[in-house]
Design a protein around this motif. Structure first.
Motif, mmCIF file in Angstrom:
data_model
loop_
_atom_site.group_PDB
_atom_site.id
_atom_site.type_symbol
_atom_site.label_atom_id
_atom_site.label_comp_id
_atom_site.label_asym_id
_atom_site.label_seq_id
_atom_site.Cartn_x
_atom_site.Cartn_y
_atom_site.Cartn_z
ATOM 1 N N ALA A 101 10.074 47.014 -25.553
ATOM 2 C CA ALA A 101 11.283 47.766 -24.972
ATOM 3 C C ALA A 101 11.640 48.035 -23.439
ATOM 4 C CB ALA A 101 11.253 49.227 -25.713
ATOM 5 N N ALA A 102 12.530 47.645 -23.298
ATOM 6 C CA ALA A 102 13.056 47.902 -21.908
ATOM 7 C C ALA A 102 13.405 49.523 -21.526
ATOM 8 C CB ALA A 102 14.352 46.977 -21.387
ATOM 9 N N ALA A 103 12.967 50.050 -20.532
ATOM 10 C CA ALA A 103 12.982 51.577 -20.308
ATOM 11 C C ALA A 103 14.414 51.991 -20.096
ATOM 12 C CB ALA A 103 12.347 51.841 -18.908
ATOM 13 N N ASN A 104 15.085 52.235 -21.170
ATOM 14 C CA ASN A 104 16.235 52.856 -21.064
ATOM 15 C C ASN A 104 16.413 54.286 -21.251
ATOM 16 O OD1 ASN A 104 17.940 50.689 -20.293
ATOM 17 N ND2 ASN A 104 18.257 50.333 -22.533
ATOM 18 N N GLU A 105 15.125 54.948 -21.720
ATOM 19 C CA GLU A 105 15.154 56.420 -21.786
ATOM 20 C C GLU A 105 14.709 57.099 -20.693
ATOM 21 O OE1 GLU A 105 13.169 57.132 -25.412
ATOM 22 O OE2 GLU A 105 13.705 55.327 -26.322
ATOM 23 N N ARG A 106 14.770 58.304 -20.612
ATOM 24 C CA ARG A 106 14.559 59.175 -19.316
ATOM 25 C C ARG A 106 13.520 59.243 -18.970
ATOM 26 N NH1 ARG A 106 15.851 65.489 -20.143
ATOM 27 N NH2 ARG A 106 13.947 66.291 -19.572
ATOM 28 N N ILE A 107 12.904 59.996 -17.844
ATOM 29 C CA ILE A 107 11.479 60.185 -17.681
ATOM 30 C C ILE A 107 10.849 61.060 -18.581
ATOM 31 C CG2 ILE A 107 9.793 61.065 -15.729
ATOM 32 C CD1 ILE A 107 11.111 58.461 -15.262
ATOM 33 N N ILE A 108 9.884 60.931 -19.249
ATOM 34 C CA ILE A 108 9.133 61.938 -20.201
ATOM 35 C C ILE A 108 8.297 62.675 -19.408
ATOM 36 C CG2 ILE A 108 7.681 61.833 -22.176
ATOM 37 C CD1 ILE A 108 10.198 60.358 -23.027
ATOM 38 N N ASN A 109 8.523 64.030 -19.630
ATOM 39 C CA ASN A 109 7.873 64.985 -19.010
ATOM 40 C C ASN A 109 7.791 64.945 -17.491
ATOM 41 O OD1 ASN A 109 6.661 66.248 -21.340
ATOM 42 N ND2 ASN A 109 4.768 65.235 -20.961
ATOM 43 N N GLY A 110 9.304 64.651 -17.001
ATOM 44 C CA GLY A 110 9.552 64.730 -15.863
ATOM 45 C C GLY A 110 10.173 66.179 -15.407
ATOM 46 N N GLN A 132 15.738 62.789 -13.343
ATOM 47 C CA GLN A 132 14.409 63.199 -13.550
ATOM 48 C C GLN A 132 13.546 62.391 -12.728
ATOM 49 O OE1 GLN A 132 13.908 65.737 -16.377
ATOM 50 N NE2 GLN A 132 16.113 65.692 -15.956
ATOM 51 N N TYR A 133 12.465 63.232 -12.369
ATOM 52 C CA TYR A 133 11.310 62.546 -11.464
ATOM 53 C C TYR A 133 10.215 62.957 -11.957
ATOM 54 C CZ TYR A 133 10.523 66.917 -8.852
ATOM 55 O OH TYR A 133 10.340 67.849 -8.231
ATOM 56 N N ALA A 134 8.718 62.086 -11.799
ATOM 57 C CA ALA A 134 7.740 62.791 -11.973
ATOM 58 C C ALA A 134 6.773 62.104 -11.072
ATOM 59 C CB ALA A 134 7.478 62.351 -13.512
ATOM 60 N N ASN A 135 5.551 62.743 -10.722
ATOM 61 C CA ASN A 135 4.548 62.098 -10.108
ATOM 62 C C ASN A 135 3.459 61.424 -11.118
ATOM 63 O OD1 ASN A 135 4.886 62.892 -7.197
ATOM 64 N ND2 ASN A 135 4.517 64.994 -8.270
ATOM 65 N N THR A 162 -3.684 54.938 -7.802
ATOM 66 C CA THR A 162 -2.808 55.189 -6.708
ATOM 67 C C THR A 162 -1.776 56.102 -7.351
ATOM 68 O OG1 THR A 162 -3.493 53.076 -5.702
ATOM 69 C CG2 THR A 162 -1.359 54.353 -4.835
ATOM 70 N N ALA A 163 -1.453 56.984 -6.482
ATOM 71 C CA ALA A 163 -0.328 58.038 -6.886
ATOM 72 C C ALA A 163 1.068 57.349 -6.487
ATOM 73 C CB ALA A 163 -0.532 59.033 -5.888
ATOM 74 N N ALA A 164 1.686 57.558 -7.327
ATOM 75 C CA ALA A 164 3.353 56.984 -7.463
ATOM 76 C C ALA A 164 4.252 58.035 -7.719
ATOM 77 C CB ALA A 164 3.248 55.811 -8.277
ATOM 78 N N LEU A 165 5.538 57.605 -7.573
ATOM 79 C CA LEU A 165 6.742 58.430 -8.024
ATOM 80 C C LEU A 165 7.656 57.765 -8.713
ATOM 81 C CD1 LEU A 165 8.326 61.216 -7.525
ATOM 82 C CD2 LEU A 165 9.387 60.110 -5.739
ATOM 83 N N ILE A 166 8.100 58.204 -9.680
ATOM 84 C CA ILE A 166 9.046 57.576 -10.811
ATOM 85 C C ILE A 166 9.987 58.633 -11.119
ATOM 86 C CG2 ILE A 166 7.318 55.960 -11.841
ATOM 87 C CD1 ILE A 166 7.296 58.073 -14.458
ATOM 88 N N SER A 167 11.223 57.764 -11.290
ATOM 89 C CA SER A 167 12.698 58.667 -11.390
ATOM 90 C C SER A 167 13.589 57.987 -12.207
ATOM 91 C CB SER A 167 13.159 59.032 -9.889
ATOM 92 O OG SER A 167 13.341 57.834 -9.081
ATOM 93 N N GLY A 168 14.579 58.737 -12.719
ATOM 94 C CA GLY A 168 15.732 57.938 -13.377
ATOM 95 C C GLY A 168 16.444 59.004 -14.384
ATOM 96 N N TRP A 169 17.335 58.537 -15.046
ATOM 97 C CA TRP A 169 18.196 59.028 -16.000
ATOM 98 C C TRP A 169 18.017 58.672 -17.520
ATOM 99 C CZ3 TRP A 169 20.342 57.909 -11.353
ATOM 100 C CH2 TRP A 169 20.916 58.804 -10.546
#
Length: 240
Positions: free
Chosen positions: A10-19, A152-155, A130-137
């Motif tokens: 699956a392509a990531a079309n869903e939102r950030i989980i636990n963001g 939404q965003y999450a570390n 390594t710490a990273a940042l993810i984000s999206g709707w």
């Protein structure tokens, strides 16, 4: 597996989980929403005033790019797409080379809410942890069907290729970067969006949300297309 848009690998079309809800665009001013007929379907990242980086599996006709607002429905700037170019190596079933360079029909106005993110040096690798940042709707609940309207965003943290291959039961190529296993994940609707790492005070776009496991379980990583593997191709498209 699914693409983070809507398939089975699956392509990531869903939102950030636990963001978390973004309260402004200042933390991720490079984040954009790709829209068709007013509906969000994928994310992307501004890499210059004229170009956006995203995933090939997000390819659509009649796309506009919304930016500058945490609510994609009310963009500070909305610019139609001029060209949407997929990497010629893209594999529809493998998700290898899942890259797209999008040229806007006109330049974005750069300000505190709309700022390009740097691309990493060619061949640059970051280790697992390594710490990273993810984000999206994308979806905030795996298996859900309602996208959030607030960004939404999450570390999170990067996952090394060997661990990812074992967890996913799928070969992770040099064009793929895994992340997750930190209590959060990308999901459907996040496709094409950024995986960012801060290095010596500079934010780098190291990946574009590509695919993951159905329903986005938190005990599996998600996968991004790794930009450092194709910098020459990206720069070539931007130079045209």
């Amino acid at each position: 597996m699914f693409a983070m848009t809507t398939c089975n690998f699956a392509a990531a079309n869903e939102r950030i989980i636990n963001g978390e809800d973004a309260t402004s665009m200042e933390a991720t001013p490079w984040q954009v929403s790709l829209q068709r007929f007013g509906s969000h379907f994928c994310g992307g990242s501004l890499i210059s005033d004229m170009f956006v980086m995203s995933a090939c599996h997000c390819s659509q006709n009649y796309v506009t790019v919304n930016m500058g607002s945490i609510d994609y429905r009310y963009p500070a700037q909305q610019i139609p797409v001029d060209t949407f170019v997929c990497n010629p190596g893209y594999g529809r079933f493998t998700f290898d080379y899942d890259y797209a360079v999008i040229k806007l029909s006109g330049p974005a106005t750069i300000n505190k809410d709309v700022t390009p993110i740097a691309l990493p040096p060619s061949g640059k690798e970051y280790p697992g942890g390594t710490a990273a940042l993810i984000s999206g709707w994308g979806l905030t609940v795996g298996g859900g069907n309602t996208l959030p309207t607030t960004l939404q965003y999450a570390n999170t943290e990067l996952v090394d290729a060997d661990t990812c291959t074992t967890k996913m039961s799928k070969e992770i190529t040099n064009r793929m970067q895994c992340a997750g296993l930190a209590g959060n994940s990308a999901c459907n609707g996040d496709s094409g969006g950024p995986l960012a790492v801060q290095d010596n005070g500079v934010w780098y776009l190291i990946g574009n949300t590509s695919f993951g496991i159905n329903n986005c379980p938190l005990n599996y990583p998600a996968v991004w297309s790794k930009n450092s593997a194709v910098i020459e191709w990206i720069n070539g498209e931007m130079a045209k």
